[in-house]
Design a protein around this motif. Structure first.
Motif, PDB file in Angstrom:
ATOM      1  N   LEU A   1       1.275 -27.515  -3.728  1.00 27.64           N
ATOM      2  CA  LEU A   1       1.881 -26.231  -3.361  1.00 27.64           C
ATOM      3  C   LEU A   1       0.917 -25.319  -2.611  1.00 27.64           C
ATOM      4  CD1 LEU A   1       3.755 -25.408  -6.706  1.00 27.64           C
ATOM      5  CD2 LEU A   1       4.823 -26.037  -4.534  1.00 27.64           C
ATOM      6  N   ASP A   2      -0.336 -25.721  -2.549  1.00 22.26           N
ATOM      7  CA  ASP A   2      -1.365 -24.843  -1.985  1.00 22.26           C
ATOM      8  C   ASP A   2      -1.415 -24.930  -0.462  1.00 22.26           C
ATOM      9  OD1 ASP A   2      -3.315 -22.962  -1.932  1.00 22.26           O
ATOM     10  OD2 ASP A   2      -4.937 -24.280  -2.610  1.00 22.26           O
ATOM     11  N   LYS A   3      -0.294 -24.551   0.139  1.00 27.48           N
ATOM     12  CA  LYS A   3      -0.193 -24.420   1.586  1.00 27.48           C
ATOM     13  C   LYS A   3       0.075 -22.948   1.879  1.00 27.48           C
ATOM     14  CE  LYS A   3      -0.098 -29.005   1.833  1.00 27.48           C
ATOM     15  NZ  LYS A   3      -0.216 -29.299   0.402  1.00 27.48           N
ATOM     16  N   LYS A   4      -0.574 -22.412   2.900  1.00 29.89           N
ATOM     17  CA  LYS A   4      -0.529 -20.972   3.136  1.00 29.89           C
ATOM     18  C   LYS A   4       0.898 -20.439   3.206  1.00 29.89           C
ATOM     19  CE  LYS A   4      -2.328 -17.304   6.099  1.00 29.89           C
ATOM     20  NZ  LYS A   4      -3.158 -16.969   7.279  1.00 29.89           N
ATOM     21  N   PHE A   5       1.772 -21.132   3.951  1.00 28.87           N
ATOM     22  CA  PHE A   5       3.129 -20.613   4.113  1.00 28.87           C
ATOM     23  C   PHE A   5       3.925 -20.701   2.813  1.00 28.87           C
ATOM     24  CE2 PHE A   5       4.100 -25.045   4.644  1.00 28.87           C
ATOM     25  CZ  PHE A   5       5.437 -25.205   4.342  1.00 28.87           C
ATOM     26  N   ILE A   6       3.656 -21.734   1.979  1.00 27.96           N
ATOM     27  CA  ILE A   6       4.344 -21.846   0.697  1.00 27.96           C
ATOM     28  C   ILE A   6       3.858 -20.760  -0.263  1.00 27.96           C
ATOM     29  CG2 ILE A   6       4.687 -23.290  -1.349  1.00 27.96           C
ATOM     30  CD1 ILE A   6       4.657 -25.720   0.456  1.00 27.96           C
ATOM     31  N   VAL A   7       2.548 -20.554  -0.312  1.00 30.80           N
ATOM     32  CA  VAL A   7       1.996 -19.507  -1.177  1.00 30.80           C
ATOM     33  C   VAL A   7       2.563 -18.148  -0.783  1.00 30.80           C
ATOM     34  CG1 VAL A   7      -0.111 -18.280  -1.852  1.00 30.80           C
ATOM     35  CG2 VAL A   7      -0.124 -20.776  -1.680  1.00 30.80           C
ATOM     36  N   ASN A   8       2.660 -17.872   0.521  1.00 32.18           N
ATOM     37  CA  ASN A   8       3.192 -16.582   0.983  1.00 32.18           C
ATOM     38  C   ASN A   8       4.653 -16.410   0.601  1.00 32.18           C
ATOM     39  OD1 ASN A   8       0.822 -15.618   2.122  1.00 32.18           O
ATOM     40  ND2 ASN A   8       1.245 -16.519   4.125  1.00 32.18           N
ATOM     41  N   ILE A   9       5.422 -17.492   0.672  1.00 36.33           N
ATOM     42  CA  ILE A   9       6.829 -17.417   0.289  1.00 36.33           C
ATOM     43  C   ILE A   9       6.965 -17.163  -1.213  1.00 36.33           C
ATOM     44  CG2 ILE A   9       8.981 -18.730   0.079  1.00 36.33           C
ATOM     45  CD1 ILE A   9       8.106 -20.185   2.687  1.00 36.33           C
ATOM     46  N   LEU A  10       6.208 -17.920  -2.009  1.00 33.51           N
ATOM     47  CA  LEU A  10       6.248 -17.720  -3.461  1.00 33.51           C
ATOM     48  C   LEU A  10       5.779 -16.313  -3.828  1.00 33.51           C
ATOM     49  CD1 LEU A  10       4.825 -21.163  -4.661  1.00 33.51           C
ATOM     50  CD2 LEU A  10       7.194 -20.386  -4.815  1.00 33.51           C
ATOM     51  N   LYS A  11       4.743 -15.848  -3.155  1.00 30.63           N
ATOM     52  CA  LYS A  11       4.247 -14.484  -3.396  1.00 30.63           C
ATOM     53  C   LYS A  11       5.360 -13.470  -3.146  1.00 30.63           C
ATOM     54  CE  LYS A  11       2.087 -12.457  -0.128  1.00 30.63           C
ATOM     55  NZ  LYS A  11       1.090 -12.067   0.902  1.00 30.63           N
ATOM     56  N   ASP A  12       6.036 -13.579  -2.002  1.00 31.65           N
ATOM     57  CA  ASP A  12       7.092 -12.625  -1.667  1.00 31.65           C
ATOM     58  C   ASP A  12       8.276 -12.732  -2.622  1.00 31.65           C
ATOM     59  OD1 ASP A  12       5.558 -11.749   0.452  1.00 31.65           O
ATOM     60  OD2 ASP A  12       6.638 -12.923   1.962  1.00 31.65           O
ATOM     61  N   ASP A  13       8.647 -13.961  -2.995  1.00 33.00           N
ATOM     62  CA  ASP A  13       9.771 -14.163  -3.918  1.00 33.00           C
ATOM     63  C   ASP A  13       9.503 -13.506  -5.268  1.00 33.00           C
ATOM     64  OD1 ASP A  13      11.140 -15.567  -2.002  1.00 33.00           O
ATOM     65  OD2 ASP A  13      10.895 -17.530  -2.939  1.00 33.00           O
ATOM     66  N   PHE A  14       8.335 -13.782  -5.825  1.00 33.98           N
ATOM     67  CA  PHE A  14       8.057 -13.269  -7.165  1.00 33.98           C
ATOM     68  C   PHE A  14       7.715 -11.779  -7.151  1.00 33.98           C
ATOM     69  CE2 PHE A  14       7.599 -17.833  -8.070  1.00 33.98           C
ATOM     70  CZ  PHE A  14       8.425 -17.903  -9.180  1.00 33.98           C
ATOM     71  N   ARG A  15       7.167 -11.294  -6.054  1.00 35.42           N
ATOM     72  CA  ARG A  15       6.958  -9.854  -5.953  1.00 35.42           C
ATOM     73  C   ARG A  15       8.299  -9.124  -5.972  1.00 35.42           C
ATOM     74  NH1 ARG A  15       2.725  -6.982  -4.226  1.00 35.42           N
ATOM     75  NH2 ARG A  15       1.770  -8.685  -3.034  1.00 35.42           N
ATOM     76  N   LEU A  16       9.262  -9.658  -5.215  1.00 32.49           N
ATOM     77  CA  LEU A  16      10.596  -9.070  -5.219  1.00 32.49           C
ATOM     78  C   LEU A  16      11.244  -9.178  -6.592  1.00 32.49           C
ATOM     79  CD1 LEU A  16      13.004  -7.803  -3.756  1.00 32.49           C
ATOM     80  CD2 LEU A  16      13.635 -10.086  -2.944  1.00 32.49           C
ATOM     81  N   LEU A  17      11.014 -10.303  -7.265  1.00 28.95           N
ATOM     82  CA  LEU A  17      11.624 -10.531  -8.576  1.00 28.95           C
ATOM     83  C   LEU A  17      11.111  -9.554  -9.630  1.00 28.95           C
ATOM     84  CD1 LEU A  17      13.566 -12.459 -10.116  1.00 28.95           C
ATOM     85  CD2 LEU A  17      11.548 -13.799 -10.723  1.00 28.95           C
ATOM     86  N   VAL A  18       9.812  -9.241  -9.615  1.00 31.02           N
ATOM     87  CA  VAL A  18       9.237  -8.412 -10.684  1.00 31.02           C
ATOM     88  C   VAL A  18       9.124  -6.939 -10.302  1.00 31.02           C
ATOM     89  CG1 VAL A  18       7.955 -10.366 -11.611  1.00 31.02           C
ATOM     90  CG2 VAL A  18       6.798  -8.811 -10.013  1.00 31.02           C
ATOM     91  N   ASN A  19       9.374  -6.616  -9.035  1.00 26.86           N
ATOM     92  CA  ASN A  19       9.274  -5.214  -8.630  1.00 26.86           C
ATOM     93  C   ASN A  19      10.318  -4.376  -9.357  1.00 26.86           C
ATOM     94  OD1 ASN A  19       8.319  -3.010  -7.016  1.00 26.86           O
ATOM     95  ND2 ASN A  19      10.168  -3.199  -5.788  1.00 26.86           N
ATOM     96  N   GLU A  20       9.883  -3.316 -10.019  1.00 24.01           N
ATOM     97  CA  GLU A  20      10.778  -2.567 -10.906  1.00 24.01           C
ATOM     98  C   GLU A  20      11.515  -1.423 -10.236  1.00 24.01           C
ATOM     99  OE1 GLU A  20       9.106  -1.454 -14.703  1.00 24.01           O
ATOM    100  OE2 GLU A  20       7.746  -3.171 -14.629  1.00 24.01           O
ATOM    101  N   LYS A  21      10.928  -0.853  -9.164  1.00 27.14           N
ATOM    102  CA  LYS A  21      11.571   0.283  -8.517  1.00 27.14           C
ATOM    103  C   LYS A  21      11.385   0.227  -7.014  1.00 27.14           C
ATOM    104  CE  LYS A  21      11.673   3.830 -12.122  1.00 27.14           C
ATOM    105  NZ  LYS A  21      11.263   5.208 -12.487  1.00 27.14           N
ATOM    106  N   ALA A  22      12.401   0.681  -6.295  1.00 27.63           N
ATOM    107  CA  ALA A  22      12.327   0.747  -4.846  1.00 27.63           C
ATOM    108  C   ALA A  22      13.055   2.002  -4.376  1.00 27.63           C
ATOM    109  CB  ALA A  22      12.952  -0.492  -4.215  1.00 27.63           C
ATOM    110  N   GLN A  23      12.520   2.629  -3.349  1.00 29.49           N
ATOM    111  CA  GLN A  23      13.106   3.863  -2.831  1.00 29.49           C
ATOM    112  C   GLN A  23      14.383   3.561  -2.059  1.00 29.49           C
ATOM    113  OE1 GLN A  23      10.381   6.241  -0.582  1.00 29.49           O
ATOM    114  NE2 GLN A  23      11.861   7.882  -0.199  1.00 29.49           N
ATOM    115  N   VAL A  24      15.412   4.346  -2.314  1.00 31.14           N
ATOM    116  CA  VAL A  24      16.724   4.120  -1.715  1.00 31.14           C
ATOM    117  C   VAL A  24      16.788   4.762  -0.330  1.00 31.14           C
ATOM    118  CG1 VAL A  24      19.195   4.577  -1.930  1.00 31.14           C
ATOM    119  CG2 VAL A  24      17.847   3.984  -3.956  1.00 31.14           C
ATOM    120  N   LEU A  25      17.263   3.962   0.650  1.00 31.99           N
ATOM    121  CA  LEU A  25      17.466   4.461   2.012  1.00 31.99           C
ATOM    122  C   LEU A  25      18.925   4.796   2.288  1.00 31.99           C
ATOM    123  CD1 LEU A  25      15.310   1.921   4.078  1.00 31.99           C
ATOM    124  CD2 LEU A  25      14.641   4.178   3.263  1.00 31.99           C
TER     125      LEU A  25
END
Length: 208
Positions: free
Chosen positions: A106-130
């Motif tokens: 799994l240690d490929k740059k593009f895969i790590v970046n995708i997993l990073k973005d997926d899990f960041r979105l998953l655990v992010n608790e608050k976002a400002q409404v537009l």
């Protein structure tokens, strides 16, 4: 006349191609809510444990995923085999991402970046409404994330988060679906990418 019709047709095609299916047919409404929340990984006293299946370009990985809130803006995400061998270990602290470990497959740059973005979105608790939209059964909150947007779908009656759609200005990129029977804990989570062969399916671990 023919030239005018051709220009009109091109304009219609261009506008249609630039519109998001996510907001197609929805009515934009006034709002006074500054932020929208994701409650599913917000309790620091809970270890959120899931049976996990991750498919990446025809490679399948199965095991146990553990998500733990470790601070006000911090989460640890660890994926292991059922026998306890670590597959990856990520940490999110505000805008900071730390890759503690990841297996070679799994240690490929593009895969790590995708997993990073997926899990960041998953655990992010608050976002400002537009902006806010309404459908027959949902209220949809539009938020921003870098050069992309996230749309949070909350069920009208319960205000329970059921879906997050990540988009560019013109295309849907990632969809996260939640199924929950206990309010603030998701029983099933599905993460699907629209343009790449990567999917993540999580099922809440039940003690036998």
């Amino acid at each position: 006349m023919i030239r005018f019709l051709a220009i009109s047709f091109l304009a219609i095609v261009t506008l249609a191609s630039c519109s998001l299916k996510t907001t197609e047919g929805l009515r934009q409404v006034h709002f006074n809510k500054e932020a929208v929340g994701n409650p599913y990984f917000s309790n620091p006293e809970i270890d959120y444990v899931y049976k996990a299946k991750i498919e990446v370009y025809k490679k399948n990985f199965g095991g146990i995923l553990i998500i733990k809130k470790t601070g006000p803006e911090s989460h640890r995400v660890v994926f292991t085999t059922e026998f306890g061998s670590k597959l990856f270990d990520f940490q999110f602290e505000g805008d900071t991402f730390t890759k503690h470990f990841i297996v070679d497959d799994l240690d490929k740059k593009f895969i790590v970046n995708i997993l990073k973005d997926d899990f960041r979105l998953l655990v992010n608790e608050k976002a400002q409404v537009l902006a806010v939209y309404e459908s027959e059964n949902h209220r949809i909150y539009k938020t921003t994330s870098g050069d992309r947007f996230n749309f949070y779908f909350l069920e009208d009656e319960t205000e329970q988060l059921q879906k997050i759609v990540n988009t560019t200005k013109t295309k849907e990129k990632v969809e996260i679906d939640f199924t929950s029977h206990e309010g603030n804990i998701a029983d099933f989570i599905s993460i699907k990418h629209k343009n790449i062969k990567l999917s993540i399916n999580l099922e809440k671990f039940k003690n036998e």
